[in-house]
Design a protein around this motif. Sequence first.
Motif, PDB file in Angstrom:
ATOM      1  N   CYS A   1       0.811  -1.428   0.024  1.00 43.59           N
ATOM      2  CA  CYS A   1      -0.271  -0.385   0.049  1.00 43.59           C
ATOM      3  C   CYS A   1       0.534   1.975   0.025  1.00 43.59           C
ATOM      4  CB  CYS A   1      -1.410  -0.084   1.005  1.00 43.59           C
ATOM      5  SG  CYS A   1      -1.801  -1.595   1.410  1.00 43.59           S
TER       6      CYS A   1
ATOM      7  N   THR B   1      -0.632   6.804  -3.633  1.00 46.24           N
ATOM      8  CA  THR B   1      -1.244   5.920  -4.351  1.00 46.24           C
ATOM      9  C   THR B   1      -2.247   6.391  -3.652  1.00 46.24           C
ATOM     10  OG1 THR B   1      -0.494   3.756  -4.303  1.00 46.24           O
ATOM     11  CG2 THR B   1       0.657   5.728  -5.609  1.00 46.24           C
TER      12      THR B   1
ATOM     13  N   GLY C   1      -4.147   2.909  -4.818  1.00 44.66           N
ATOM     14  CA  GLY C   1      -4.743   1.415  -5.011  1.00 44.66           C
ATOM     15  C   GLY C   1      -3.622   0.333  -3.595  1.00 44.66           C
ATOM     16  N   ASP C   2      -4.408  -0.270  -3.878  1.00 47.12           N
ATOM     17  CA  ASP C   2      -3.504  -1.473  -2.927  1.00 47.12           C
ATOM     18  C   ASP C   2      -2.802  -2.467  -4.523  1.00 47.12           C
ATOM     19  OD1 ASP C   2      -3.801   0.295  -0.942  1.00 47.12           O
ATOM     20  OD2 ASP C   2      -5.168  -1.115   0.210  1.00 47.12           O
TER      21      ASP C   2
ATOM     22  N   GLU D   1       0.882   3.331 -10.182  1.00 47.84           N
ATOM     23  CA  GLU D   1      -0.744   2.806  -9.488  1.00 47.84           C
ATOM     24  C   GLU D   1      -0.278   1.891 -10.147  1.00 47.84           C
ATOM     25  OE1 GLU D   1      -2.927   5.130  -7.702  1.00 47.84           O
ATOM     26  OE2 GLU D   1      -2.397   7.507  -8.522  1.00 47.84           O
TER      27      GLU D   1
ATOM     28  N   TYR E   1      -3.195  -1.838  -8.756  1.00 50.91           N
ATOM     29  CA  TYR E   1      -4.631  -1.847  -8.244  1.00 50.91           C
ATOM     30  C   TYR E   1      -4.786  -2.877  -8.144  1.00 50.91           C
ATOM     31  CZ  TYR E   1      -5.390   3.332  -9.036  1.00 50.91           C
ATOM     32  OH  TYR E   1      -5.548   4.803  -8.176  1.00 50.91           O
ATOM     33  N   GLY E   2      -5.309  -4.038  -6.869  1.00 54.64           N
ATOM     34  CA  GLY E   2      -5.044  -5.791  -6.877  1.00 54.64           C
ATOM     35  C   GLY E   2      -4.052  -6.865  -7.366  1.00 54.64           C
TER      36      GLY E   2
ATOM     37  N   CYS F   1      -1.884  -8.124 -10.197  1.00 52.10           N
ATOM     38  CA  CYS F   1      -0.765  -7.186 -11.634  1.00 52.10           C
ATOM     39  C   CYS F   1      -0.166  -8.190 -12.117  1.00 52.10           C
ATOM     40  CB  CYS F   1      -0.522  -5.690 -10.930  1.00 52.10           C
ATOM     41  SG  CYS F   1      -1.438  -4.522 -10.659  1.00 52.10           S
TER      42      CYS F   1
END
Length: 362
Positions: free
Chosen positions: A299, A303, A305-306, A338, A340-341, A343
Amino acid sequence: MCTRIYNNFNPENKFLTTARNMDWAEQMPTTIFVFKTNLDKPTEKIGLSEKDTDALHDNPLTWIARYDSVVNMVGVSAPYGASDGINSAGLVANLLYDSDASYHRNDSAKYKQLDVLRWVQFVLDTCASVKEVVNQFNENATVQIEIIGAKVPGSTKEASLHLAVSDKFGDSAIIEVHKGTFVIYHNMDFRIMTNEPSYAKQIELNQYWRWQWSSQNHFPSSTLPGGPFPSDRFARASYYLNHLHPTHSSADSLAQSKSIVMNASVPVNFNSEDDNFPNIAQTLWTSVSDHNNLLYFFCNARTMGDLYIDLNELDRLTHPVSQLVVVDLKEGKFINKEFYGACYDKFEKADDPFAVQAMTLA
């Protein structure tokens, strides 16, 4: 500076999570590595880098990885520094700053040498539990190890560090190094760790605060220190961690752990150059690890997003070693990417930065 908490507040060790903040005065280039083991074609790793080797440091520890791991590295190119991570046995390791650490031994010729920036990787590669880690570094260990100091990648500051480990069995330990000797605090109740003071003093402070909040105190106080200093943050983390309802799901435990360390964080762009705040630095990122389900969350404080990696799904990565740059440094400017989720498609093939073949000994 950094804060680590281990949420083992359930009787059956079902929903165990560890969270930590990474704090530093300036942003750091950061890369997440994923290592997949292949015991049919094992990669030998080494405890020293080329920069470490000299007349005094020429007896490196070597090892073979037994477990897959996700490791957060400081740096986007060699030399890297392994900061924290989780392995496929559910063991989590976190390095935190320790201004009192001292590594040099006068009898170092008797010891195998391990760069402090490779400490986390060695532990995650070779150990499945806190007990195994403790056995690696106690005075009766089969292989005696000396930690070698190093500078934080991209910085002129010494990597003065101590290690926290936690596992899926509800166990926890903190290992400090004083004059080359390992000082081990091993107890499932040692769940909170900050940079300063020494862990022995942190235990004393925690006992004081725990009494203040307990039924033994006929005039109980719920007053919490609100400052950014390590002892303040330790007290806040201890208070909240010890006033939780038992968790009934992994999602609850992850949310609890993240919220507690965020409460003990330091805001982005905190003015750490102020003389009234020595050794206080902004929180750069938070990691949260799920011991039971083998999840690692990253995290970034800059940013929204995580990012997460599931060690049960590493077959989605083609290569034995993969990397994802999450904070880059180009032309003197930091780039916070950035993500998210999950990747997995963003990871790229990489060489193992700690492999023997990555180094040519003099």
